[in-house]
Design a protein around this motif. Structure first.
Motif, mmCIF file in Angstrom:
data_model
loop_
_atom_site.group_PDB
_atom_site.id
_atom_site.type_symbol
_atom_site.label_atom_id
_atom_site.label_comp_id
_atom_site.label_asym_id
_atom_site.label_seq_id
_atom_site.Cartn_x
_atom_site.Cartn_y
_atom_site.Cartn_z
ATOM 1 N N TYR A 105 0.741 -1.063 -0.085
ATOM 2 C CA TYR A 105 -0.096 -0.092 -0.046
ATOM 3 C C TYR A 105 0.916 1.210 0.008
ATOM 4 C CZ TYR A 105 0.498 -0.137 5.165
ATOM 5 O OH TYR A 105 1.090 -0.028 6.485
ATOM 6 N N TYR A 106 0.455 2.180 -0.719
ATOM 7 C CA TYR A 106 1.120 3.652 -0.893
ATOM 8 C C TYR A 106 0.402 4.610 -0.288
ATOM 9 C CZ TYR A 106 3.316 0.653 -4.295
ATOM 10 O OH TYR A 106 3.913 -0.357 -4.975
ATOM 11 N N ARG A 107 1.136 5.597 0.516
ATOM 12 C CA ARG A 107 0.409 6.589 0.986
ATOM 13 C C ARG A 107 1.378 7.770 1.222
ATOM 14 N NH1 ARG A 107 1.281 6.917 6.770
ATOM 15 N NH2 ARG A 107 2.688 5.360 7.442
ATOM 16 N N ILE A 108 0.921 9.139 1.528
ATOM 17 C CA ILE A 108 1.782 10.338 1.630
ATOM 18 C C ILE A 108 2.740 9.996 2.914
ATOM 19 C CG2 ILE A 108 1.695 12.843 1.830
ATOM 20 C CD1 ILE A 108 0.695 11.882 -1.023
ATOM 21 N N VAL A 109 3.932 10.448 2.783
ATOM 22 C CA VAL A 109 4.741 10.488 3.731
ATOM 23 C C VAL A 109 4.164 11.223 5.197
ATOM 24 C CG1 VAL A 109 7.144 11.137 4.519
ATOM 25 C CG2 VAL A 109 6.738 10.197 2.246
ATOM 26 N N ASN A 110 4.516 10.700 6.331
ATOM 27 C CA ASN A 110 4.252 11.278 7.454
ATOM 28 C C ASN A 110 2.696 11.577 7.817
ATOM 29 O OD1 ASN A 110 6.618 11.875 8.123
ATOM 30 N ND2 ASN A 110 7.164 13.580 6.933
ATOM 31 N N THR A 111 1.797 10.998 7.063
ATOM 32 C CA THR A 111 0.340 11.178 7.180
ATOM 33 C C THR A 111 0.065 10.145 8.386
ATOM 34 O OG1 THR A 111 -0.156 9.380 5.811
ATOM 35 C CG2 THR A 111 -0.036 11.600 4.981
ATOM 36 N N PRO A 112 -1.109 10.326 8.911
ATOM 37 C CA PRO A 112 -1.392 9.552 10.252
ATOM 38 C C PRO A 112 -1.479 8.047 9.958
ATOM 39 C CG PRO A 112 -2.810 11.515 10.382
ATOM 40 C CD PRO A 112 -1.814 11.394 8.999
ATOM 41 N N SER A 113 -1.331 7.291 10.749
ATOM 42 C CA SER A 113 -1.528 5.690 10.664
ATOM 43 C C SER A 113 -2.887 5.307 10.358
ATOM 44 C CB SER A 113 -0.952 4.838 11.756
ATOM 45 O OG SER A 113 -1.990 5.023 12.819
ATOM 46 N N LEU A 114 -3.109 4.125 9.640
ATOM 47 C CA LEU A 114 -4.283 3.655 9.134
ATOM 48 C C LEU A 114 -5.174 3.443 10.509
ATOM 49 C CD1 LEU A 114 -3.716 1.280 6.394
ATOM 50 C CD2 LEU A 114 -3.548 3.653 6.228
ATOM 51 N N PHE A 124 5.907 5.137 -8.451
ATOM 52 C CA PHE A 124 5.930 6.086 -7.274
ATOM 53 C C PHE A 124 7.271 6.487 -6.709
ATOM 54 C CE2 PHE A 124 1.712 3.887 -7.048
ATOM 55 C CZ PHE A 124 0.826 5.002 -6.893
ATOM 56 N N ASP A 125 8.350 5.551 -7.090
ATOM 57 C CA ASP A 125 9.538 5.858 -6.696
ATOM 58 C C ASP A 125 9.956 7.227 -6.957
ATOM 59 O OD1 ASP A 125 10.246 3.280 -5.378
ATOM 60 O OD2 ASP A 125 11.238 2.464 -6.946
ATOM 61 N N PRO A 126 9.805 7.636 -7.991
ATOM 62 C CA PRO A 126 10.173 9.296 -8.192
ATOM 63 C C PRO A 126 9.584 10.302 -7.214
ATOM 64 C CG PRO A 126 9.677 8.201 -10.383
ATOM 65 C CD PRO A 126 9.315 7.397 -9.341
ATOM 66 N N PHE A 127 8.533 9.752 -6.675
ATOM 67 C CA PHE A 127 7.877 10.853 -5.800
ATOM 68 C C PHE A 127 8.418 10.557 -4.532
ATOM 69 C CE2 PHE A 127 4.879 9.881 -9.138
ATOM 70 C CZ PHE A 127 4.513 11.138 -9.919
ATOM 71 N N LYS A 128 9.006 11.620 -4.011
ATOM 72 C CA LYS A 128 9.812 11.761 -2.585
ATOM 73 C C LYS A 128 8.548 11.845 -1.567
ATOM 74 C CE LYS A 128 13.616 11.128 -4.639
ATOM 75 N NZ LYS A 128 14.289 9.888 -4.796
ATOM 76 N N ASN A 129 7.430 12.275 -1.935
ATOM 77 C CA ASN A 129 6.276 12.258 -0.926
ATOM 78 C C ASN A 129 5.545 11.099 -0.661
ATOM 79 O OD1 ASN A 129 5.279 12.751 -3.411
ATOM 80 N ND2 ASN A 129 3.841 14.212 -2.863
ATOM 81 N N ILE A 130 5.936 10.019 -1.448
ATOM 82 C CA ILE A 130 5.025 8.730 -1.339
ATOM 83 C C ILE A 130 6.009 7.647 -0.653
ATOM 84 C CG2 ILE A 130 4.179 6.985 -2.667
ATOM 85 C CD1 ILE A 130 2.427 9.253 -2.888
ATOM 86 N N VAL A 131 5.494 7.037 0.418
ATOM 87 C CA VAL A 131 6.207 5.727 0.870
ATOM 88 C C VAL A 131 5.013 4.492 0.609
ATOM 89 C CG1 VAL A 131 4.986 6.242 2.994
ATOM 90 C CG2 VAL A 131 7.251 5.233 3.083
ATOM 91 N N SER A 132 6.085 3.457 0.482
ATOM 92 C CA SER A 132 5.353 2.111 0.181
ATOM 93 C C SER A 132 5.629 1.122 1.201
ATOM 94 C CB SER A 132 5.798 1.534 -1.034
ATOM 95 O OG SER A 132 6.984 1.143 -1.033
ATOM 96 N N GLU A 133 4.749 0.452 1.954
ATOM 97 C CA GLU A 133 4.906 -0.558 2.695
ATOM 98 C C GLU A 133 4.392 -1.935 2.148
ATOM 99 O OE1 GLU A 133 3.918 0.871 6.669
ATOM 100 O OE2 GLU A 133 4.033 2.792 6.026
ATOM 101 N N ASP A 134 4.873 -2.902 2.798
ATOM 102 C CA ASP A 134 4.424 -4.380 2.491
ATOM 103 C C ASP A 134 3.181 -4.528 3.190
ATOM 104 O OD1 ASP A 134 6.292 -5.103 0.522
ATOM 105 O OD2 ASP A 134 7.563 -6.070 1.966
ATOM 106 N N PHE A 135 2.155 -5.198 2.717
ATOM 107 C CA PHE A 135 1.035 -5.315 3.514
ATOM 108 C C PHE A 135 1.113 -6.648 4.538
ATOM 109 C CE2 PHE A 135 -3.220 -7.041 4.380
ATOM 110 C CZ PHE A 135 -4.016 -5.848 4.682
ATOM 111 N N ILE A 136 0.514 -6.509 5.526
ATOM 112 C CA ILE A 136 0.846 -7.492 6.553
ATOM 113 C C ILE A 136 -0.595 -7.985 6.938
ATOM 114 C CG2 ILE A 136 1.757 -8.271 8.847
ATOM 115 C CD1 ILE A 136 3.848 -7.522 6.777
ATOM 116 N N PRO A 137 -0.857 -9.256 7.000
ATOM 117 C CA PRO A 137 -0.112 -10.414 6.520
ATOM 118 C C PRO A 137 0.185 -10.315 5.118
ATOM 119 C CG PRO A 137 -2.224 -10.931 6.763
ATOM 120 C CD PRO A 137 -2.263 -9.514 7.360
#
Length: 818
Positions: A156-165, A229-242
């Protein structure tokens, strides 16, 4: 039957039983040892290599090769399909298209589209194939699809430093987005444990816009979307758990291309998925290399071009970060796994410059002197922070502990001052311990961790100071129980490389490269790893055990058998040897006779051919006397030539019937005027040569020395050489030239014909080697010339004629005596 004989028979039976039992035991042990070698990858170089492919499928694909110049393989911008520095498409898609092209025989051209453009192109036929669709029941209704060709992790991809889900969901439902016509979100939404609203987007660009303006909190997609999304420095990606994954297949909506899908499906059913997995791994590494290249400066890129081997210093006892595995005889650890990944991405090669038992102080000296450009681990302190270059990347977070035996009482901070403490010389451990306990009077210094632990085992110290992960050196790697972290300091430290202070470019390159490496996965693998070398040692002994058992059993059987049958075996061996020698002698004789028979027929066939051709030509010339009133003298000459050739044939037949032409003439050598025989012999062939429009010329000096030879043999040689020259020359010139020196006379027959092909020239004296003839003429000439003490050579340039030269020794009186 006597008692003695029965006893011996029982001994044989016992020996056989012992051998059978031993073989059975050895086989059982062998079957218990499992092979760790993977099955070889299947190779499908052509359609014929694919199991189960029908003639109809091959015929249909051959028809497609006639109708299609290429196929469009449509993909979205992703880690599988990206534009490299040359604006060419790289990654798994490009490699997969090369594999398809080689197998099908029609070029597959990768192309990049937005998600909505891709779906429309598949529907209207402008895109032939794609590897973006998941093979679901719903999609199979409109698409012709294979099984999975690759699997993608869901992120899942979201804006950096936004609140947690979780925090967002406390106040309102989550706003999630995913691509339309995909099932990616459906695989993870059951695990969200949140209220949510779902929005479908047409492409990644639309997803980014919604994230940026806050319309959605998170975009759920496949990990291949990193490339967008990599070129956008304001986007962070995280593996979905599980962890969840989504597979993709090769698909098309064109029924005419169904045969391609069925053939690829058959390769998947026969193991090609492993080949595709390797291609996927290779393609992803290409993407990581491309991504790293975008980060590097021109100076850093120049450094990679100019440097290949990087020397570094490695600790041999710092498990699991860097150590020399004495059981497996190689350097291992987290540092080496990280550097292996750096090698893949940069092309650099790292070389350990120290010995496998060098103390840490020696490693530091190598680093200071510049013989090593960096060290496998260095802990940054206030004292050494200006002595080295420190990368920003963290390899491992660790903690200081005091390790004791398991039965040693737990201590508190105040008791440490009274304990015997072991530390490693010139290390951060010793530096910090002295700073924390400056009044401590019972500190023991050791060159390395192994000496430190040995002292603990012997009871020379109460505790040793090390990192928490170094405790694994005892419990996991050395498989030594009975130790514990007795006191854990509430101070952590960062484990990382340290660079020579002049190596700022190398430090920057490795720092940027480590950002592209999954450090968490590498360290996790080592921290959860166990070593059971007892099983490995036992397994290594299995072949020896099997060998010993079989050897003992065979030895016992052999001794008893030899004891009972010694005399009989010796007699049988003697009889067999006599029969074998007799058969070998007969076989050699038969082989010799067969070879002589074949050579006889070949030589006779070749030797008779040329005189018969000359006779035929002369008779035709004589016939012209009656039909065209030619000169009587010419007709007489033709008949005379024919008579000469007939007599020569008769002599050859006489010689052949005497078993060997050359062997029969060994005793009939005589002094010869070679000039006379060459001129007289050549006259008989003038008419034959002129029949091909060839002109015969001579360059033969007067008063040549005599040679020792046989007249018929010399004429036979000349006949073969002139015949060869005439066969491959039309309307040209054939020249006979003779020269003499002190010991030898050289005869050269040169023509202006087509010459000899280069691939035949080196083998021209071997029997059967010829462009169109029998391949016997030159081998016969060579044998005859060597019989008379001479040699022969050939020079030729294809298209420019041939030069054959043979030499013969000049006659001396001693020759006759010889």
């Amino acid at each position: 039957m006597s008692k003695k004989h029965l006893k011996k028979k029982r001994q044989v039976h016992i020996a056989i039983i012992v051998v059978l039992v031993a073989v059975l035991v050895a086989g059982t042990i062998f079957m218990c040892v499992k092979s760790t070698q993977p099955d070889p990858l299947p190779v499908f170089a052509s359609l014929d290599d694919v199991p189960g492919v029908t003639d109809y499928e091959i015929k249909t694909i051959k028809k497609l090769r006639e109708d299609k110049t290429s196929f469009v393989y449509g993909m979205c911008l992703s880690t599988e399909t990206f534009l490299d520095a040359n604006n060419d498409i790289g990654g798994f898609s490009a490699l997969f298209c090369e594999w398809l092209t080689e197998l099908i025989g029609i070029p597959f051209e990768p192309a990049i589209y937005e998600w909505d453009e891709l779906n429309n192109g598949l529907a209207n036929g402008t895109i032939d194939f794609s590897g973006e669709l998941t093979p679901t029941i719903e999609l199979r209704k409109t698409n012709i699809m294979t099984d999975a060709i690759a699997a993608r992790m869901i992120k899942y991809y979201r804006i950096v430093n936004t609140p947690s889900l979780d925090s967002i969901n406390l106040n309102r439902p989550l706003q999630i987005a995913s691509l339309y016509n995909t099932v990616t979100a459906n695989k993870v939404t059951p695990y969200l444990n949140h209220y949510y609203n779902h929005t479908y987007v047409d492409n990644y660009s639309e997803a980014y816009d919604l994230l940026k303006d806050g319309s959605v909190d998170v975009f759920i997609g496949e990990g291949s979307a990193d490339a967008f999304f990599d070129p956008f420095k304001n986007i962070v990606s995280e593996d979905f758990i599980p962890r969840a994954s989504s597979s993709v297949s090769l698909s098309t909506q064109n029924p005419d291309l169904t045969v391609i899908i069925t053939v690829i499906q058959k390769t998947l059913e026969n193991g090609s998925i492993r080949t595709l997995y390797n291609l996927y791994k290779q393609g992803y590494n290409e993407y990581r290399q491309h991504k790293l290249s975008l980060k590097l400066t021109s100076r850093e890129k120049a450094y990679l071009r100019e440097h290949t081997i990087i020397p570094f210093a490695a600790e041999f006892d710092n498990y699991p970060k860097s150590f020399y595995n004495t059981n497996e005889k190689e350097w291992q650890g987290i540092a080496f796994d990280v550097l292996q990944e750096v090698e893949v991405l940069t092309g650099l090669e790292f070389e350990v410059v120290n010995d496998r038992n060098s103390p840490y102080m020696e490693l530091q000296q190598l680093l200071w002197d510049g013989d090593a450009l960096f060290i496998s681990e260095k802990v940054r302190t206030s004292i050494n922070k200006n002595d080295y270059l420190w990368p920003k990347s963290v390899i491992l977070n660790d903690q200081y502990v005091l390790v004791s035996s398991e039965d040693y009482p737990n201590v508190n901070l105040n008791e440490i001052i009274s304990l015997r403490i072991g530390v490693k010389k010139a290390s951060a451990h010793s530096e910090l311990f002295v700073r924390w306990f400056p009044e401590h009077r019972d500190i023991h210094y050791f060159d390395n961790s192994d000496d430190e632990l040995d002292a603990l085992v012997r009871g020379e110290v109460d505790m040793v100071m090390m990192s928490l992960y170094e405790l694994l050196h005892l419990t996991s790697y050395k498989e030594m129980g009975g130790y514990k972290a007795n006191y854990m300091f509430d101070i952590s430290f960062v484990s990382t490389f340290a660079f020579n202070k002049h190596e700022n470019v190398l430090c920057s390159v490795i720092d940027k490269t480590i950002e592209e490496i999954n450090i968490k996965e590498i360290t996790g693998n080592w921290l959860n790893k166990t070593h059971d070398y007892r099983a490995q040692i036992a397994e290594a002994r299995v072949p020896w055990m099997i060998g010993v058992i079989i050897l003992l059993a065979l030895t016992l059987l052999l001794i008893i058998t030899l004891f009972l049958r010694k005399q009989k075996a010796e007699q049988l061996a003697l009889d067999a040897r006599i029969r074998e020698e007799s058969l070998n002698s007969q076989n050699v004789m038969l082989d010799t006779l067969n070879r002589l028979k074949n050579e006889f027929y070949q030589n006779m066939n070749h030797d008779m051919k040329t005189p018969l051709t000359v006779i035929s030509t002369d008779i035709l010339n004589a016939t012209d006397f009656f039909e065209f009133n030619m000169e009587k003298e010419d007709a007489q000459n033709s008949l005379s030539h024919a008579q000469t050739e007939i007599m020569r044939m008769a002599r050859m037949i006489d010689n052949a019937l005497s078993n060997s032409f050359l062997q029969e003439n060994k005793g009939e050598l005589e002094p010869l005027d070679i000039g006379f025989y060459l001129q007289e012999g050549a006259k008989n062939y003038r008419a034959l040569l002129e029949g091909n429009g060839n002109r015969l010329t001579f360059d033969i000096p007067q008063n040549l020395p005599m040679i020792l030879g046989n007249p018929d043999t010399l004429l036979h040689i000349l006949s073969n050489l002139l015949t060869n020259a005439n066969n491959y020359t039309r309307k040209g010139e054939i020249n006979i030239r003779v020269t003499a020196d002190d010991d030898r006379i050289s005869v050269t027959v040169q023509d202006t014909g087509i010459g000899i092909k280069p691939e035949l020239l080196n083998h021209i004296f071997e029997r059967g080697v010829s462009d169109s003839g029998t391949g016997l003429g030159l081998p016969i000439c060579k044998s005859a010339i060597e019989f008379m003490g001479g040699d022969i050579s050939v020079r030729s340039k294809y298209g420019h004629g041939t030069v054959v030269t043979f030499t013969l020794p000049i006659y001396k009186e001693i020759d006759l005596d010889g």
